[in-house]
Write a protein that holds these residues in place. Structure first.
Motif, short mmCIF file in Angstrom:
data_model
loop_
_atom_site.label_atom_id
_atom_site.label_comp_id
_atom_site.label_asym_id
_atom_site.label_seq_id
_atom_site.Cartn_x
_atom_site.Cartn_y
_atom_site.Cartn_z
N PRO A 183 -29.30 47.57 -2.16
CA PRO A 183 -28.85 46.72 -1.02
C PRO A 183 -27.72 47.12 -0.24
O PRO A 183 -26.88 47.85 -0.35
N VAL A 184 -27.83 46.66 1.20
CA VAL A 184 -26.66 47.12 2.28
C VAL A 184 -25.39 46.39 1.75
O VAL A 184 -25.31 45.07 1.47
N LEU A 185 -24.27 47.10 1.84
CA LEU A 185 -23.07 46.66 1.38
C LEU A 185 -22.04 46.63 2.54
O LEU A 185 -21.91 47.74 3.06
N TYR A 186 -21.37 45.62 2.96
CA TYR A 186 -20.34 45.34 3.82
C TYR A 186 -19.08 44.57 3.34
O TYR A 186 -19.09 43.62 2.72
N LEU A 187 -18.17 45.23 3.68
CA LEU A 187 -16.76 44.67 3.19
C LEU A 187 -16.16 44.09 4.42
O LEU A 187 -15.82 44.92 5.59
N VAL A 188 -15.87 42.89 4.45
CA VAL A 188 -15.43 42.26 5.89
C VAL A 188 -14.08 41.39 5.65
O VAL A 188 -14.04 40.61 4.96
N ALA A 189 -13.14 41.82 6.53
CA ALA A 189 -11.69 41.42 6.72
C ALA A 189 -12.00 40.20 7.68
O ALA A 189 -12.21 40.48 8.94
N ASN A 190 -11.80 38.97 7.38
CA ASN A 190 -11.79 37.93 8.31
C ASN A 190 -10.65 37.54 8.91
O ASN A 190 -9.53 38.12 8.17
N MET A 191 -10.60 36.79 9.74
CA MET A 191 -9.09 36.04 10.11
C MET A 191 -8.38 37.24 10.65
O MET A 191 -7.26 37.09 10.73
N ALA A 192 -8.97 37.90 11.45
CA ALA A 192 -8.31 39.25 12.07
C ALA A 192 -7.79 38.83 13.27
O ALA A 192 -6.46 39.51 13.47
N ASP A 193 -7.55 37.62 13.89
CA ASP A 193 -6.79 37.08 14.71
C ASP A 193 -5.56 36.25 14.33
O ASP A 193 -4.74 35.95 15.26
N LYS A 194 -5.36 35.90 13.13
CA LYS A 194 -4.36 35.11 12.83
C LYS A 194 -3.05 35.66 12.86
O LYS A 194 -2.16 35.17 13.58
N ASP A 195 -2.74 36.96 12.60
CA ASP A 195 -1.53 37.77 12.74
C ASP A 195 -1.73 39.30 12.27
O ASP A 195 -1.41 39.88 11.40
N PRO A 196 -2.40 39.79 13.54
CA PRO A 196 -2.96 41.14 13.43
C PRO A 196 -1.84 42.05 13.36
O PRO A 196 -2.03 43.17 12.89
N THR A 197 -0.65 41.82 13.80
CA THR A 197 0.57 42.76 13.98
C THR A 197 1.42 42.72 12.72
O THR A 197 2.35 43.50 12.28
N SER A 198 1.03 41.68 11.71
CA SER A 198 2.07 41.46 10.45
C SER A 198 1.79 42.84 9.72
O SER A 198 0.70 43.48 9.49
N MET A 199 2.79 42.88 8.89
CA MET A 199 2.82 44.03 7.77
C MET A 199 1.86 43.83 6.85
O MET A 199 1.24 44.77 6.19
N GLU A 200 1.69 42.63 6.36
CA GLU A 200 0.64 42.28 5.36
C GLU A 200 -0.75 42.63 5.81
O GLU A 200 -1.47 43.14 5.17
N PHE A 201 -0.82 42.39 7.09
CA PHE A 201 -2.16 42.28 7.30
C PHE A 201 -2.75 43.65 7.60
O PHE A 201 -3.70 44.28 7.03
N GLN A 202 -1.63 44.61 8.15
CA GLN A 202 -1.88 46.25 8.28
C GLN A 202 -2.04 46.69 6.99
O GLN A 202 -3.12 47.53 6.69
#
Length: 275
Positions: A183-202
């Motif tokens: 099967p095709v496998l994708y890993l998807v990081a959602n909610m990229a608009d929430k706080d894209p500049t935060s250290m946690e998100f990065q």
């Protein structure tokens, strides 16, 4: 969600290939919102937690593969396209618990093969040959799960950890499987608009991107608010399925219509070709 499309689709002498995508992830990571954005072309935030699996359907056209004569075609020649019926399987959260507080098993969604509901014989109308839907039974139409989306909240390390955990469970089940039917496998990081500049998100996104590359998965960052981005994600997954003929191709060309569906008098407006 109705187990069949809510409108009749038709195009003279046309049969659809059925491509399936299973969406897995932790609670509150936005799985159902992403699916609804793709299906409805509008971002409707889903606030209720998914407590039972659901099936969604959408018709669209994909670029035809060169050198593959067995595929149906809605348009021939340069720019040829093929008609697809996408089956999207929404699942309850990886960490979901039942009414007694016990964790619910998600292993059923990691079984790639499941019995095809189509009966033998040639289909002549939309979804002819399939059993009537049973509201008490989760019953995908596809004969196998062709792609997996492991969705997580890009702002939360724990959400990513759970996505990795279920991916590793799937990998154990896939050991020894022929490459052409993987099967095709994708890993998807959602909610990229929430706080894209935060250290946690990065940090989380960096770890996820590295993990995906190491494990031969494709990685994507999305926000359900960006409809174009979400549609591109799902279309890319469907295109990847299409390119793996071993996932959906049939050993006997004459039996295609036991797994596909024939439609008549189709309205081109029923196909979502926009990215």
């Amino acid at each position: 969600t109705l187990p069949y499309p809510t409108h009749a689709i038709a195009m003279s002498g046309l049969d659809f290939e059925l491509f399936s995508i299973t969406v897995l992830g932790s609670s509150r990571c936005g799985k159902t919102t992403l699916i609804n954005t793709f299906i409805s072309n509008v971002c409707i935030k889903v606030l209720e937690e998914t407590t039972r699996p659901a099936l969604y359907y959408k018709t669209l056209s994909l670029p035809a593969l060169t050198g593959l004569s067995s595929q149906p075609s809605a348009k021939s020649g340069p720019g040829a396209t093929v008609p697809i019926l996408a089956e999207i399987e929404d699942t309850y959260a990886i960490d979901h618990k039942d009414a007694d507080g016990k964790p619910r098993q998600i292993m059923q969604f990691l079984e790639v093969e499941h019995p095809n509901q189509a009966t033998q014989g040639e289909a002549s109308e939309l979804l002819t040959g399939y059993d009537m839907p049973d509201p008490n039974r989760h019953q995908p139409l596809g004969r196998r799960r062709m792609a997996y989306m492991f969705v997580f909240d890009g702002n939360t390390e724990e959400s990513f950890r759970q996505a990795k955990q279920v991916h590793l469970e799937l990998e154990r089940k896939l050991q020894g499987r022929p490459d052409e039917s993987m099967p095709v496998l994708y890993l998807v990081a959602n909610m990229a608009d929430k706080d894209p500049t935060s250290m946690e998100f990065q940090k989380v996104v960096h770890h996820a991107s590295t993990y995906a590359e190491t494990n031969n998965m494709k990685f994507s960052q999305v926000s359900a608010k960006d409809i174009r981005m979400v549609k591109k994600l799902f279309r890319n997954i469907l295109i990847d399925i299409h390119q793996r003929h071993g996932l959906w191709g049939h050993a006997e060309a004459g039996r295609r219509k036991t797994r596909a569906t024939v439609v008549k008098d189709a309205d081109a407006a029923d196909f979502d070709d926009r990215e």
